[in-house]
Scaffold this active site. Structure first.
Site, PDB file in Angstrom:
ATOM      1  NE  ARG A 667      -3.866  -0.129   0.543  1.00  0.00           N
ATOM      2  CZ  ARG A 667      -4.865  -0.069  -0.409  1.00  0.00           C
ATOM      3  NH1 ARG A 667      -5.337  -1.296  -0.853  1.00  0.00           N
ATOM      4  NH2 ARG A 667      -5.679   1.150  -0.350  1.00  0.00           N
ATOM      5  CB  VAL A 668       1.583   4.137  -2.064  1.00  0.00           C
ATOM      6  CG1 VAL A 668       2.464   3.033  -2.506  1.00  0.00           C
ATOM      7  CG2 VAL A 668       0.463   4.085  -3.077  1.00  0.00           C
ATOM      8  CG  ASP A 669      -3.918   3.550   0.844  1.00  0.00           C
ATOM      9  OD1 ASP A 669      -3.218   2.823   1.398  1.00  0.00           O
ATOM     10  OD2 ASP A 669      -5.043   3.332   0.088  1.00  0.00           O
ATOM     11  CG  ASP A 670      -2.247   7.628   5.372  1.00  0.00           C
ATOM     12  OD1 ASP A 670      -1.120   7.227   5.244  1.00  0.00           O
ATOM     13  OD2 ASP A 670      -2.893   8.718   5.370  1.00  0.00           O
ATOM     14  CB  VAL A 671      -4.591   1.155   3.906  1.00  0.00           C
ATOM     15  CG1 VAL A 671      -5.164  -0.328   4.164  1.00  0.00           C
ATOM     16  CG2 VAL A 671      -5.706   1.893   3.756  1.00  0.00           C
TER      17      VAL A 671
END
Ligand code: WTA
Length: 799
Positions: A667-671
């Protein structure tokens, strides 16, 4: 012979280099120096393809080292690239870190890897540099020449036996999606054929509302296609489900005829209590046969099921109940998982009370008596609302008319974590999802009618929807459903089940592979496993050494591995090997499925060609795509279609090598992806700050040897509250209670302050580096409102 590290400092970096001291020695060394300490090399290995293991002379239970690869050059110099693996979040080098001259390390601005202007991207993660893919410390892209070929015999019998056949089919699916998917859809039963166009879509936010529709106007029913259609074609007496209970020896099975009867009885009951087409039904059940039965019963009558994983807490369940407002909640009184009993009905009671207090009361709680875990009489009961499944459902007729629904009518809702505290209700519709899950199942597992298929996923997650229930049953497959835990009564349980049911396709998650790998080969080799012909992996990137263990040991180097990349949102496989069609590279999900056009874009949203790394997007729709987020189409558009206009943005990073193989990097998001389960950092943070003594929290993911990623929480306490072990435990307990045990932080890091920009934004990039102890990669900290907090955090790293 001894090896020494080229310099001590290197040991803190990702890939320190070690050189042999004695360059005239050709055999594998037995001892090495790391950080000026001498370690025994316990498992010297001369096979370049295998991991090398060596362990500290002085045993520290929390530290492990593993070599990812080594090369022996003609000049007799052995060069090792090693990676440190942290177990249980404990840093074996805390002394080295704390003794480092912190000032110097913290102010180096020329290491700024991440471009802060990218903060508008979901993570602010910044540019992904070319082919830097690393999973659990193992370099992926460097393994790209490591091809693993399917055997000639396997390829010859496969649905797609060659790259050329794939390319022909892929080309057709891209050039004429309507024709390609219509041909496949025609193999299913439609009460009324779909209209024209076969599909319509807008994935470009600049052109207006995002819309995806497939087979609109077509009237069908997925339950009918899973059961009635297969029975009509002669599979009525074929086993649909084998059920294996928690205790070995506790089992059951249902033929397609019997499964249909059970489904019809429940469907009739649901209709009788007033559940109608379009109504939501929440299902909170463990892996009993009643779970797929409940899903299919909802589908039969056009109700929209929302399965909530039975590991979620009462608060999470209540949140989901309040969001989709079901007519009924279906649960069971308790379940045994391994040696533990979990009182599910108590959790549901608490959730229903919570939801009622907040203005939404559920009228009916249908409860299955799982007598192996808890007797009826010991179950807490609310008269008027609670009903025993066994008392009512069995009284209903075993046939039930089908509710024909439009292909675009909703089939189910499944909540998944996002980058805010509120989970997203991913909505899938009927027709496209049906065609897509069935087709992906058939090709990615090279399914044949004689196969026995076992997917270890729980139906509480998308994998259990698409590849325990719908995909396999649409193919008239025989499916194993397992209630228990894979390490109970011991770590050989999976292979025991494989032998017992003669499982030929085994689909699981890398986290399970890694945890079994730690227990030793003997648990595997004591079973035959000769029925296996295909293995599968899902949920997170599989690191090459886990891939090889799975391939060489579990599959006896005989079974291709389908490393399937996909998401709750995509409904089915997107990038996946087609076993038999092309050679695999350990750790790569390989190539796109039919009809899927993955693209890798840079931080500006420009497509990159050829060998590259970047953000994984998809251009143009596929039938299994989700259609919206329940009740929040705007969030659907902003989360998935706004970051890179014109594309669906997956939230994942991806590299593509010179041969076109795809390597997912996470993941590159806040997950955070913990053991293949998506957990939003914001969800964990909001649970932590609800603790009366927590003032602020920031959560990041950190590499974890077994889980893939672990949850690492920085916590600022209310003024004057002292740090204590009890408080740490109580914070973890708060998260367990509010989300579920699987979301419990692995590490609580006391933080007197958090690194923030002058505008108050927490700089997670810095927190990630501190959490993973990559202190020489902190980058520019001068833009922080108070740069000294970084020193404080480092000083408290292991307190
Ligand atoms: C990750 C699970 C690498 C990815 C089906 C994705 C993977 C998220 C793979 C979706 C894979 C899933 N290789 N990463 N084969 N499969 N992922 O929605 O980060 O629970 O975005 O769906 O899991 O998780 P979800």
């Amino acid at each position: 012979m001894a090896l020494c590290c080229s310099n001590d400092y290197n040991i803190l970096r990702r890939s320190p280099t070690l050189y042999t001291q004695d360059s005239a020695q050709e055999t594998a060394p037995t001892q090495i120096f790391l950080n000026s300490k001498l370690f025994n090399w316990v498992k010297p290995c001369t096979n370049k393809k295998k991991s090398l293991h060596f362990s500290p002379l002085t045993h520290r239970k929390s530290s492990r080292f593993r070599c990812s690869s080594y090369y022996q050059s003609s000049g007799y110099t052995i060069t090792l690239r090693i990676r440190l693996l942290f177990f249980a979040m404990d840093d074996p080098f805390e002394r080295s870190i704390s003794s480092r001259p912190s000032k110097k390390a913290l102010t180096t601005s020329n290491h700024l890897r991440h471009v802060e202007s990218l903060a508008t991207l979901p993570s602010g993660a910044g540019r992904i540099s070319k082919l830097n893919a690393v999973i659990l410390g193992e370099s992926l892209a460097s393994e790209e020449d490591d091809l693993v070929f399917p055997s000639g015999d396997f390829s010859r019998q496969a649905h797609v036996p060659s790259p050329q056949k794939y390319l022909d089919m892929y080309k057709m699916s891209i050039e004429d999606p309507a024709g390609f998917w219509s041909d496949i859809a025609s193999q299913f039963y439609w009460k009324q054929r779909w209209g024209q166009p076969v599909y319509s879509e807008n994935l470009d936010i600049r052109k207006g509302r995002i819309k995806i529709e497939w087979f609109k106007g077509g009237m069908t029913n997925i339950c009918y296609n899973c059961l009635d259609r297969n029975i009509e074609s002669g599979n009525g007496e074929k086993t649909a489900l084998f059920w294996e209970g928690n205790e070995p020896g506790e089992d059951g099975n249902l033929t397609y005829n019997q499964l249909l009867q059970r489904v019809c009885q429940l469907a009739n009951y649901l209709k009788h209590i007033g559940v109608k087409k379009g109504d939501a039904v929440v299902i909170y059940l463990p892996m009993l046969m009643e779970l797929p039965i409940a899903m299919l019963a909802c589908a039969r009558i056009g109700a929209v099921h929302s399965v909530v994983f039975a590991g979620f807490s009462a608060e999470s369940l209540a949140q989901r109940i309040m969001d989709c407002k079901p007519k009924v909640v279906i649960t069971c009184n308790a379940v045994r998982r391994g040696s533990k009993i979990i009182y599910l009905k108590d959790i549901v009671d608490a959730a229903l009370a919570d939801s009622a207090q907040n203005g939404f009361a559920v009228d009916v709680c249908l409860t299955y008596e799982n007598c192996s875990a808890l007797e009826k009489v010991k179950t807490k009961w609310q008269e008027g609302r609670d009903t025993w499944w066994q008392d009512v459902v069995t009284k209903y007729p075993t046939t039930c008319d089908v509710e024909w629904v439009d292909a675009e009518d909703p089939l189910f809702l499944l909540y998944t974590s996002g980058s805010t505290g509120k989970p997203k209700g991913v909505l899938h519709t009927t027709g496209g999802y049906m065609v897509y899950t069935a087709t992906t199942f058939k090709y990615a597992f090279d399914y044949k009618p004689s196969d026995i298929y076992w997917c270890t996923a729980d139906c509480g997650w998308i994998t259990g929807h698409s590849y325990v229930t719908y995909g396999p049953l649409l193919n008239a497959a025989t499916v194993v459903v397992f209630e228990g835990a894979p390490n109970y009564p011991d770590s050989g349980r999976c292979w025991d089940i494989v032998d017992k049911y003669k499982v030929s396709i085994f689909y699981t998650a890398p986290t399970l592979v890694r945890s079994l790998m730690r227990e030793g080969d003997e648990y595997v080799t004591r079973y035959s496993r000769k029925s296996l012909r295909i293995l599968g992996s899902v949920g997170e990137p599989i690191n090459p050494s886990a891939w090889r263990w799975f391939y060489n040991l579990v599959g006896d180097s005989r079974c291709p591995i389908s490393d399937t990349w996909w998401q709750t949102e995509t409904g089915g496989f997107m990038i996946t090997p087609l076993p038999g069609a092309w050679p695999q590279k350990p750790g790569s999900a390989t190539f796109p499925f039919f009809g899927v056009q993955p693209v890798i874009v840079d931080e500006k949203g420009v497509e990159i060609e050829g060998e590259c790394s970047g953000y994984l997007c998809v251009k143009s729709s596929w039938p299994g795509a989700f259609r919206t987020l329940y009740g929040d189409h705007e969030r659907y558009e902003t989360t998935y279609f706004s970051a890179f206009p014109g594309y669906y943005f997956s939230g994942d990073g991806c590299s593509r090598d010179k041969d076109g193989y795809h390597w997912l990097t996470g993941r590159v998001d806040d997950v955070i992806n913990v053991s293949g389960h998506r957990i939003g950092t914001a969800e964990v943070e909001s649970a932590l700050v609800s603790h009366p003594q927590c003032a602020e929290a920031a959560v990041v993911g950190v590499e974890h040897e077994v889980k893939g990623q672990g949850i690492y929480a920085f916590v600022t306490l209310v003024e004057g509250v002292p740090y204590s072990e009890d408080l740490r435990k109580s914070l973890v307990l708060t998260v367990r209670n509010q989300i579920g045990a699987f979301a419990a932080p692995d590490k609580i890091h006391w933080a007197p302050g958090l690194p923030k920009t002058r505008s108050g934004k927490i700089m997670r990039r810095i927190l990630r580096k501190i959490a993973s102890r990559q202190l020489d990669e902190l980058g520019d900290t001068s833009t922080l409102a108070d740069p000294s907090v970084v020193d404080q955090l480092i000083a408290l790293a292991d307190s």
